[in-house]
Design a protein around this motif. Structure first.
Motif, PDB file in Angstrom:
ATOM      1  N   ASP A 137       0.702  -1.185  -0.291  1.00 20.41           N
ATOM      2  CA  ASP A 137      -0.019  -0.119   0.177  1.00 20.41           C
ATOM      3  C   ASP A 137       0.843   1.267  -0.110  1.00 20.41           C
ATOM      4  N   LEU A 138       1.971   1.196   0.735  1.00 22.93           N
ATOM      5  CA  LEU A 138       2.924   2.409   0.972  1.00 22.93           C
ATOM      6  C   LEU A 138       3.364   2.778  -0.634  1.00 22.93           C
ATOM      7  N   GLN A 139       3.823   1.536  -1.160  1.00 19.63           N
ATOM      8  CA  GLN A 139       4.486   1.637  -2.578  1.00 19.63           C
ATOM      9  C   GLN A 139       3.414   2.232  -3.607  1.00 19.63           C
ATOM     10  N   LYS A 140       2.122   1.747  -3.424  1.00 21.96           N
ATOM     11  CA  LYS A 140       1.102   2.410  -4.444  1.00 21.96           C
ATOM     12  C   LYS A 140       0.908   3.642  -4.237  1.00 21.96           C
ATOM     13  N   ALA A 141       0.853   4.084  -2.812  1.00 24.90           N
ATOM     14  CA  ALA A 141       0.863   5.583  -2.637  1.00 24.90           C
ATOM     15  C   ALA A 141       1.968   6.596  -2.860  1.00 24.90           C
ATOM     16  N   TYR A 142       3.094   6.027  -2.832  1.00 26.79           N
ATOM     17  CA  TYR A 142       4.372   6.673  -3.524  1.00 26.79           C
ATOM     18  C   TYR A 142       4.061   6.769  -4.791  1.00 26.79           C
TER      19      TYR A 142
END
Length: 237
Positions: A137-142
């Motif tokens: 999820d953090l990678q997608k948000a980034y």
């Protein structure tokens, strides 16, 4: 067994009826005139019975209590007992009156049925983010943030390299190039002039140079457009 409560007309109990009679006949609640109050109370009970209404036991009990207070007042040397009974009744009436007033104010403040809430209170704001997220999820948000920033940025310089950095070749420079080649060899294949062209600007300038030389008579082009020859008989003006 749970005690049943009856509401007679607009009165919820004997104390409610007594307060109504005291207010109606302007009696002094701190020094109740028992005879007048008893007369009015018994009249109200009689009216209820005439309307075929079942009179609750607490109403009859209050009637007996008033009769007892009046009886004590008629007996000699019972003034202290009479005053004590009257003070007790007045205290109950004052307490009941205060409860009714508070209940009325709470009813007016109520805005959602039987739920009473206080005014909103300021709460301290904790700016520390405490939630936990998986790495995906953090990678997608980034990636999403980078995508939005990329759309807002101006195009890179490389996007204009084909326009801004394009080499400009003049027709006069290609005329000199063609003449040097023809001075070395009086005749050339037409297509040989374009074999080493580096970009479109140079090819176009070379072609325009050939047309300019042919127009001025300095070169001749064969009928099959395959050969270009220097015109040695041309006279410069």
């Amino acid at each position: 067994m749970e005690k049943l409560l009856f509401k007679l007309q607009e009165f919820e109990g004997p104390l409610d009826l007594l307060l109504h009679l005291i207010a109606k006949h302007k009696l002094n609640i701190y020094d109740i005139e028992i005879s007048a109050l008893l007369e009015q109370y018994l009249g109200a009970i009689e009216q209820m019975q005439r309307q075929d209404m079942e009179v609750a036991s607490e109403f009859l009990e209050m009637a007996a209590r008033l009769v007892h207070i009046k009886t004590v007042s008629l007996l000699p040397r019972h003034e202290e007992e009479q005053e004590e009974l009257k003070r007790e009744l007045s205290g109950q009436l004052l307490e009941y009156q205060a409860v009714k007033e508070i209940a009325r104010e709470l009813f007016l403040q109520n805005r959602s049925g039987d739920i009473f809430v206080r005014a909103p209170q300021p709460l301290p704001v904790d700016m520390l983010y405490t939630r936990s997220h998986p790495p995906v999820d953090l990678q997608k948000a980034y990636d999403a943030v980078l995508g939005k920033l990329g759309r807002k940025l101006p195009p890179p310089v490389t996007a204009f390299s084909g326009i801004v950095h394009r080499r400009v070749v003049s027709v006069s420079s290609r005329i000199l190039f063609i003449l040097r080649r023809l001075y070395e060899k009086s005749s050339l294949r037409f297509h040989s002039l374009f074999e080493r062209g580096e970009d479109r600007s140079e090819l176009v300038a070379t072609f325009l140079g050939v047309l300019e030389l042919a127009k001025s008579g300095r070169v001749r082009i064969s009928d099959d457009n395959e050969q270009i020859t220097l015109n040695t008989t041309h006279k410069r003006r």
